[in-house]
Design a protein around this motif. Structure first.
Motif, PDB file in Angstrom:
ATOM      1  N   GLY A   1      31.471  30.434  29.444  1.00  0.00           N
ATOM      2  CA  GLY A   1      30.557  31.430  28.910  1.00  0.00           C
ATOM      3  C   GLY A   1      29.306  31.628  29.738  1.00  0.00           C
ATOM      4  N   LEU A   2      29.196  30.904  30.858  1.00  0.00           N
ATOM      5  CA  LEU A   2      27.985  30.972  31.673  1.00  0.00           C
ATOM      6  C   LEU A   2      28.144  32.015  32.777  1.00  0.00           C
ATOM      7  CD1 LEU A   2      25.401  29.311  31.352  1.00  0.00           C
ATOM      8  CD2 LEU A   2      26.239  27.777  33.145  1.00  0.00           C
TER       9      LEU A   2
ATOM     10  N   ASP B   1      31.627  31.668  34.705  1.00  0.00           N
ATOM     11  CA  ASP B   1      32.763  32.129  33.908  1.00  0.00           C
ATOM     12  C   ASP B   1      33.039  33.597  34.228  1.00  0.00           C
ATOM     13  OD1 ASP B   1      34.548  32.936  31.925  1.00  0.00           O
ATOM     14  OD2 ASP B   1      33.583  31.756  30.352  1.00  0.00           O
ATOM     15  N   PRO B   2      34.237  33.915  34.734  1.00  0.00           N
ATOM     16  CA  PRO B   2      34.546  35.327  35.050  1.00  0.00           C
ATOM     17  C   PRO B   2      34.505  36.236  33.831  1.00  0.00           C
ATOM     18  CG  PRO B   2      36.516  33.959  35.145  1.00  0.00           C
ATOM     19  CD  PRO B   2      35.355  33.020  35.042  1.00  0.00           C
ATOM     20  N   ASN B   3      34.752  35.687  32.645  1.00  0.00           N
ATOM     21  CA  ASN B   3      34.693  36.499  31.440  1.00  0.00           C
ATOM     22  C   ASN B   3      33.269  36.972  31.166  1.00  0.00           C
ATOM     23  OD1 ASN B   3      37.555  36.164  30.301  1.00  0.00           O
ATOM     24  ND2 ASN B   3      36.936  34.051  30.672  1.00  0.00           N
TER      25      ASN B   3
ATOM     26  N   LEU C   1      38.506  38.853  38.356  1.00  0.00           N
ATOM     27  CA  LEU C   1      37.973  40.116  37.851  1.00  0.00           C
ATOM     28  C   LEU C   1      39.005  41.230  37.944  1.00  0.00           C
ATOM     29  CD1 LEU C   1      34.357  39.984  39.345  1.00  0.00           C
ATOM     30  CD2 LEU C   1      35.007  39.700  36.937  1.00  0.00           C
ATOM     31  N   MET C   2      39.775  41.248  39.018  1.00  0.00           N
ATOM     32  CA  MET C   2      40.821  42.266  39.153  1.00  0.00           C
ATOM     33  C   MET C   2      41.878  42.086  38.070  1.00  0.00           C
ATOM     34  SD  MET C   2      41.085  42.403  43.340  1.00  0.00           S
ATOM     35  CE  MET C   2      42.385  43.642  43.445  1.00  0.00           C
TER      36      MET C   2
ATOM     37  N   VAL D   1      41.711  35.403  31.539  1.00  0.00           N
ATOM     38  CA  VAL D   1      41.428  34.290  32.444  1.00  0.00           C
ATOM     39  C   VAL D   1      40.946  33.123  31.594  1.00  0.00           C
ATOM     40  CG1 VAL D   1      39.976  33.472  34.331  1.00  0.00           C
ATOM     41  CG2 VAL D   1      40.873  35.807  34.374  1.00  0.00           C
ATOM     42  N   LYS D   2      41.488  31.935  31.825  1.00  0.00           N
ATOM     43  CA  LYS D   2      41.203  30.775  30.979  1.00  0.00           C
ATOM     44  C   LYS D   2      40.463  29.686  31.751  1.00  0.00           C
ATOM     45  CE  LYS D   2      45.651  28.613  32.077  1.00  0.00           C
ATOM     46  NZ  LYS D   2      46.936  28.080  31.555  1.00  0.00           N
TER      47      LYS D   2
END
Length: 372
Positions: free
Chosen positions: A158-159, A232-234, A263-264, A272-273
């Protein structure tokens, strides 16, 4: 009696594990997600890799610092790791090309570290229990306080950290070649820039955040590149997916590495996990499913594309990790885009994966020829 400082230091993990050792680098207290890298060399490149921002780096190879440091080996403008953990620290170096010792380098970059730690035990502990936060201190030696501080340290999940390491304004890096690439800096490494420029690309490098679509349209790039980066990519996707979507809709060639790869995938709706431990080292075997070749790769990631949620109507898996079958590469079916989770610019193998940059240029050349 030791010729070198033997000030005490402690590393405390959020699960209560504590190790005692000796201070290296700057005196103080620091924390972050504790990760480890299995590389035998290249510690300076690791320390300056923006993808490690906010993390404590534990080197599994026991002797660190013996060849000193050289300014030309930096991958970014500053050291990115939050702290360093080693087994045996070399205060002196034997490399005649070095600019100085690792201790001088750590002090200059204000990096807090600890040596004399049983890194083998800590690595086995993390592999069993999973990645967790930790704190290093050479000023506060109360174990209970440090464990609590580690528990309170912000979790990596989450960062959003790409905006912490990106450049502040667009920059053009020229070459003598005819190809123009819009690159997005989520923590781009210098050797990625070198690989693209050496192949005839002029780069217009854009910061992670900002509304640059009009400038991109005016500049008319021949292709798009999405870089590696930390966090985090999310969380990064909250502002990054607009440019990924624009690049996709342009039908120009796109290439992503590490965070860019994630991201793609996210733009296609593929989740993504967070990984249990992550991949960090210079010896990860990856199968290229298209050629059947096995590449020895350099990797640095704690998140991965979720193989159980893959949408095969949108992507094709091109590379897989032979250690755990995780996804290492994708080809996108609705536009000329591809991505890899590992780092082809880091010279693993030493050149097993350099063809990926050539492939990106081939796609750009094909795109330009179609316009003629």
């Amino acid at each position: 009696m030791s010729l070198y400082p033997r000030d005490k230091a402690i590393i405390a993990l959020s699960d209560g594990t504590v190790e005692h050792g000796y201070a290296i680098g700057k005196k103080g207290t620091t924390g972050g997600e504790l990760c480890f890298n299995t590389s035998m060399t290249g510690y300076q490149e690791i320390f300056t890799d923006p993808s490690y921002y906010g993390q404590l780096m534990m080197m599994t190879y026991p002797h660190i610092g013996n060849y000193g440091t050289m300014s030309r080996d930096d991958e970014a403008r500053q050291v990115m790791i939050s702290g360093l953990i080693v087994r045996s620290f070399s205060w002196e170096f034997s490399n005649p090309m070095a600019d100085g010792s690792l201790q001088e380098y750590l002090e200059r970059n204000e990096v807090i570290g600890i040596s004399g730690v049983d890194t083998r035990r800590l690595v086995r502990h993390i592999r069993t229990k999973g990645v967790m936060n930790a704190v290093i201190s050479s000023e506060e030696l109360d174990e209970e306080k440090l464990v609590q501080k580690a528990k309170n340290w912000p979790q990596m999940k989450g960062l959003e950290l790409a905006s912490e390491v990106t450049r502040q304004e667009p920059q053009t890096v020229h070459s003598e070649g005819p190809y123009k690439v819009a690159a997005f800096d989520y923590g781009i490494k210098q050797n990625i820039i070198n690989n693209l420029v050496n192949r005839g690309c002029t780069l217009r490098i854009f910061p992670a955040k900002g509304d640059f679509l009009e400038e991109i349209k005016t500049w008319e790039p021949d292709g798009f590149f999405f870089s590696n980066g930390p966090g985090d990519p999310n969380a990064t996707s909250q502002y990054a997916l607009d440019v990924v979507r624009y690049a996709k809709e342009s039908q120009k060639p796109c290439f992503g590495i590490c965070l860019g790869h994630q991201l793609m995938a996210l733009e296609e709706g593929i989740p993504v996990k967070k990984m249990y431990v992550g991949h960090r080292g210079a010896n990860q075997p990856v199968l290229n499913k298209e050629t059947g070749n096995v590449e020895i790769t350099t990797q640095n990631h704690g998140f991965a594309v979720d193989e159980e949620a893959l949408d095969e109507s949108k992507v094709e898996v091109t590379h897989v990790n032979l250690n755990d079958d995780s996804i290492e590469g994708l080809r996108f079916k609705s536009y000329p885009g591809f991505s890899v989770q590992y780092h082809p610019e880091a010279s693993p193998g030493p050149h097993d994966s350099s063809y990926l940059f050539d492939h990106f240029l081939d796609l750009i050349k094909e795109g330009k020829e179609e316009l003629v």
